[in-house]
Design a protein around this motif. Structure first.
Motif, PDB file in Angstrom:
ATOM      1  N   VAL A  87      14.490 -45.466 -63.850  1.00 38.32           N
ATOM      2  CA  VAL A  87      13.749 -46.392 -62.997  1.00 38.32           C
ATOM      3  C   VAL A  87      13.022 -47.433 -63.842  1.00 38.32           C
ATOM      4  N   ARG A  88      13.017 -48.676 -63.344  1.00 39.82           N
ATOM      5  CA  ARG A  88      12.198 -49.726 -63.950  1.00 39.82           C
ATOM      6  C   ARG A  88      10.931 -49.867 -63.133  1.00 39.82           C
ATOM      7  N   LEU A  89       9.775 -49.882 -63.805  1.00 41.01           N
ATOM      8  CA  LEU A  89       8.481 -49.963 -63.131  1.00 41.01           C
ATOM      9  C   LEU A  89       7.711 -51.181 -63.620  1.00 41.01           C
ATOM     10  N   ARG A  90       7.088 -51.848 -62.670  1.00 39.48           N
ATOM     11  CA  ARG A  90       6.172 -52.953 -62.975  1.00 39.48           C
ATOM     12  C   ARG A  90       4.958 -52.819 -62.061  1.00 39.48           C
ATOM     13  N   ASP A 127      16.693 -45.034 -54.366  1.00 37.51           N
ATOM     14  CA  ASP A 127      16.574 -46.258 -55.150  1.00 37.51           C
ATOM     15  C   ASP A 127      16.057 -47.382 -54.252  1.00 37.51           C
ATOM     16  N   PRO A 128      14.811 -47.815 -54.402  1.00 36.50           N
ATOM     17  CA  PRO A 128      14.299 -48.909 -53.572  1.00 36.50           C
ATOM     18  C   PRO A 128      15.115 -50.189 -53.693  1.00 36.50           C
ATOM     19  N   GLU A 129      15.666 -50.441 -54.876  1.00 38.35           N
ATOM     20  CA  GLU A 129      16.478 -51.633 -55.072  1.00 38.35           C
ATOM     21  C   GLU A 129      17.732 -51.586 -54.206  1.00 38.35           C
ATOM     22  N   LEU A 130      18.329 -50.399 -54.065  1.00 42.28           N
ATOM     23  CA  LEU A 130      19.506 -50.234 -53.229  1.00 42.28           C
ATOM     24  C   LEU A 130      19.143 -50.341 -51.747  1.00 42.28           C
ATOM     25  N   ALA A 186      12.449 -50.237 -59.316  1.00 42.84           N
ATOM     26  CA  ALA A 186      13.889 -50.426 -59.180  1.00 42.84           C
ATOM     27  C   ALA A 186      14.600 -49.333 -59.962  1.00 42.84           C
ATOM     28  N   GLY A 187      15.628 -48.739 -59.330  1.00 42.18           N
ATOM     29  CA  GLY A 187      16.376 -47.679 -59.987  1.00 42.18           C
ATOM     30  C   GLY A 187      16.251 -46.358 -59.256  1.00 42.18           C
ATOM     31  N   PRO A 188      17.216 -45.481 -59.427  1.00 38.06           N
ATOM     32  CA  PRO A 188      17.229 -44.215 -58.684  1.00 38.06           C
ATOM     33  C   PRO A 188      16.229 -43.196 -59.227  1.00 38.06           C
TER      34      PRO A 188
END
Length: 894
Positions: A414-417, A367-370, A387-389
């Protein structure tokens, strides 16, 4: 006399000695002058480079020698400091090169034996300046200001097999790190840096050894790179890499990595060996990774709660790419909470019956956010895009007879933008599942099946697909994968390729093969797809119009050689296609590509109630869109012109069924470009044609009746002009203007009409001709007073837009004069009988006057059109010359 003879004989040693002394002195003088000349040339070249770098370059001395080997020494070279820098960029105490003289002389320069090439006392000062820049970045900026060098032509590697280097080395080098951003300057150093290569020659293995003292006085960092026996080009193929380091405290490096990294503490230790084998281009044999590295206690500014990040790589992995073997005795990759672990083995994956034992590859907390909680700069580098695993699982399963690797990559949480590509919210489906079942029976190609679900993805940000979250988008494939091996290219065959996008389904197959590298890389592809129905207007995102006052977005220039080495073919069968508000049916397409040239071998479709074939057309894709040359060859049968033009003009223009052939050449797709550079011809026939722009006989009758010296009645307009049942015509197009090859002529019961001229691409008419009123119509217009013996011509012009034409140049007076005379002659006949007929002939002079007036107007109009075409051709020629001159100026300026 006899006693003096020996004395004379002893003179020769003196003479020989004198000659030798003279040669030595002459050689010394020659070398002294040579050294002086070389030093002068070296300093002149240094002055040139100094201007490019924006800093002084000094060369202390240059000396040469001829015996026992040809050699040169350069001493005390300094690349100085630019303004505001405390120390020079680079200092070198000595560069020494020695080449064996005799082999070079006897071989005519074909046998070059370098005995020693050594740089000693090299110091590179890396300085961080108070403004945040570095001396190295300043050099890079200066170099970026220089005009780009011309890229060399694609040539085969140089044969350097005659070159041999016994030893090449950098000894006692230093990398000084100087930080001037704080109140007190800080310095660190990588000292005692040694790099050595021995026995460098074609056919011999290569070994490069590096030792350095990183942040300490003792060498604590060691790298060894081994390469296979060198080819004649001396370009190495790495075989083995060993990295070893004692524990190194990274904390002092923090300020030199900059605030964007923000390193505050940490340590590094490495003991890692890699047998590269076939894992590198040109390599052969098995691959193994053993040992690892540890970066412990990495703390970064802004980390949540001061968390420390541990990075661990621990491997005992071996494999053979050619055989499809992989053994994971140990595989551990840790980035703080994120882990990737592997175990088990796979054998014979590229055989028909692979075997697998306890194989598993699992990702946890990816998870990049983690991770950004430990390493805050990750947020900036990812720009909040991910963001998200990420779920990753690779496992072996199946029976002994049928074993397979199952791959599952799940991005649903995962959330992608991703800017200008896609977006997705957490929970939206996005998943890839694949199954690998070993090699196919032919050629050892790996068999696989894969399914991709992009249902949760919003594709609209990419500006291409109008696919919203929740709408169907799946891809189902099955095929084989053949890795590159020897002379065999990398090849992927998709025997099954099924795509479901919204309400559209496509089925087919595809393949791609890639060989070579760089400029010599070739790509061969094939695609065959079928679909019962495609609504491209529904699938594609509509182009947004440019806002007023906003400059249009300019696309960066593309490399015109980007398609070099590409070749392939595309086959499409589409039952029904709606695109750009047009409905096509039974579309069949066969297209071939060779480099940037796309050729249509077959194209047939039904459209607007008829059929179109465009086989033989072509376009080059290399140039920018506005400069792409194309050739359109098309045959049309039974096309309804009213339907074809309905979406392109605001009102009806033309009706009827069109049969014909087109052969057009042009550059670019925009209307402005086509106006200047479209050329070619259209030949065809319009059946049952109707011109909806105007009722031409009615348009003529009004002014004619109004000008008569007696009462008459104009025609009531029906708003259209009926054309001939069969109206053949030919059009030549030059500089974007369609000019009739010869006048079009047709006859209706009420009038015969003839027009010559042309029409522009924007629909502007430029026609001149005549409406020849039949005697029966003239009788009707004159309320029976006049019935001419033959058709009465009236000259006119048609200008303006085709759907709203303007009638100009309407000259009814010759016809009015003729009708008045005929009316007078009729009255004379009624009064005088036979004598009156003679008087009538004298009065009327027949209808010759009206005919002559019409002929004169037609000739005048023809001359006007010819002169206008000549002027337009001359203007286009001059514009092309100006463009060519501008391009030449641009070339010579570079």
């Amino acid at each position: 006399m006899m006693s003096q003879q020996p004395l004379k004989k002893k003179r020769w040693p003196y003479i020989l000695g004198g000659v030798v002394l003279l040669l030595v002195v002459a050689g010394a003088i020659a070398l002294w002058r040579l050294d002086a000349f070389l030093l002068e040339r070296a300093r002149a070249e240094a002055a040139t480079y100094a201007k490019q770098l924006g800093r002084p370059i000094e060369i202390g001395d240059v000396s040469t020698r001829l015996l026992p080997s040809v050699g040169a020494e350069v001493e005390n070279v300094v690349v100085g400091a630019a303004e505001g820098e405390p120390v020079p960029l680079l200092e070198m105490k000595r560069l020494e090169v020695a080449v064996a003289l005799w082999p070079a002389l006897t071989s005519g320069g074909k046998d070059i034996q370098v005995k020693n090439a050594e740089v000693s006392g090299l110091t590179l000062n890396y300085v961080q300046l108070p403004d945040g820049t570095t001396n190295v970045s300043r050099v890079q900026d200066k170099l970026a200001e220089q005009p780009p060098a011309e890229e060399p032509a694609d040539e085969a590697p140089t044969d350097l097999s005659a070159v041999r280097v016994d030893r090449a080395a950098i000894t006692d080098a230093t990398l000084r790190l100087v930080d001037r951003t704080g109140a007190q300057p800080r310095e660190l150093a990588i000292n005692d840096l040694d790099v050595e290569v021995k026995d460098l020659r074609a056919g011999k293995p290569l070994e490069v050894v590096l030792h350095a003292a990183v942040l300490t006085d003792k060498q604590n960092f060691h790298v060894t790179l081994n390469a296979a026996p060198l080819p004649p080009s001396l370009i190495p193929v790495p075989e083995r890499l060993v990295i070893q380091s004692e524990p190194i405290d990274l904390t002092p490096l923090g300020p030199f990595l900059g605030p964007e990294v923000g390193l505050q503490a940490g340590s590094l230790r490495a003991d890692w060996k890699a047998e590269l084998g076939a894992a590198v281009p040109g390599g052969n044999g098995p691959t193994s990774l053993q040992g690892g590295l540890q970066a412990r206690g990495l703390r970064f500014a802004g980390a949540e709660g001061g968390k420390a990040l541990d990075v661990v790589v621990d491997t005992d992995v071996s494999g053979d790419m050619k055989a499809g073997d992989l053994s994971l005795k140990k595989l551990l990759l840790e980035l703080g909470p994120a882990r990737l672990t592997g175990k088990g083995e796979v054998k014979g994956l590229l055989s028909e019956a692979p075997s697998m034992k306890d194989f598993e590859l699992v990702g946890e907390n990816l998870d990049p956010e983690l991770l950004a909680e430990y390493y805050p700069p990750l947020r900036k580098s990812l720009a909040n895009q991910v963001a998200g695993p990420v779920g990753l699982v690779v496992k072996a399963e199946g029976t002994q007879q049928e074993q397979a690797l199952n791959v599952d990559v799940d991005l649903t949480p995962v959330r992608l933008r991703i800017p200008e590509q896609l977006s997705k919210e957490k929970g939206g489906p996005m998943r890839l599942t694949a199954r690998v079942t070993g090699a196919a029976a032919s050629g050892g190609a790996l068999r696989f099946e894969a399914k991709t679900d992009l249902g949760g993805v919003d594709m609209r940000p990419g500006g291409l697909l109008n696919k919203r979250p929740g709408q169907t988008f799946t891809v189902d494939t099955a095929g084989t994968y053949q890795p590159e091996s020897g002379k065999s290219p990398l090849k992927v065959d998709l025997g099954r390729l099924n795509v479901a996008l919204l309400d559209t389904t496509l089925t087919g197959k595809a393949s791609v093969a890639m060989a070579g590298e760089g400029a010599k890389q070739t790509t061969t592809f094939s695609l065959s797809m079928k679909s019962p129905r495609i609504n491209a207007d529904e699938l594609m995102v509509e182009d947004e119009p440019e806002s007023e006052g906003k400059a249009p977005t300019e696309e960066p220039p593309s490399d015109p050689q980007r398609f070099k080495g590409m070749s392939g073919d595309v086959h499409l069968e589409i039952g029904a296609l709606r695109m750009s508000d047009m409905d096509f049916s039974n579309m069949l397409v066969d297209v071939k590509m060779k480099d940037d040239l796309i050729t249509v071998e077959r194209f047939t479709t039904g459209v607007y109630g008829g059929t179109v074939s465009a086989s033989g057309s072509s376009v080059r894709m290399g140039p920018p869109a506005a400069e792409r040359p194309f050739e359109l060859k098309a045959e049309v049968k039974g096309m309804d012109m009213a339907e074809a033009l309905a979406s392109r003009v605001p009102k009806k223009v033309l009706g009827g069924k069109f049969d014909g052939q087109m052969n057009l050449q042009g550059v670019g797709y925009e209307t402005e470009s086509l106006k200047e550079r479209l050329a070619g011809a259209i030949e065809g026939n319009l059946a049952g044609g109707v011109f909806f722009g105007a009722d031409l006989p009615a348009v003529v009758s009004g002014p004619l009746v109004k000008a008569l010296p007696f009462a008459g009645k104009a025609l009531s307009s029906e708003g259209v002009t009926q054309l001939a049942e069969q109206l053949p015509f030919g059009v030549k197009i030059q500089n974007g203007v369609a000019q009739l090859s010869k006048p079009i002529t047709w006859t209706r019961p009420e009038a015969a009409m003839s027009f010559d001229g042309g029409i522009r691409l924007d629909g502007t008419l430029d026609l001149a001709g005549s409406v020849n009123l039949q005697p029966s119509l003239v009788q009707k217009l004159t309320l029976g007073k006049v019935t001419p013996p033959e058709a009465l011509p009236v000259a006119m012009k048609l200008t303006g837009k085709a759907w709203s034409p303007e009638v100009t140049g309407l000259d009814v007076m010759p016809a009015v004069t003729t009708l008045a005379k005929l009316a007078a002659a009729g009255a004379a006949t009624s009064l005088l009988g036979d004598k009156g007929k003679q008087v009538g002939q004298i009065i009327t002079g027949g209808t010759d006057a009206a005919k002559e007036a019409a002929r004169a107007e037609a000739e005048k109009r023809k001359q006007e059109l010819e002169e206008k075409a000549r002027q337009e051709a001359e203007a286009a020629r001059k514009k092309a010359e100006e463009k060519a001159k501008d391009k030449l100026k641009g070339i010579f300026k570079r």
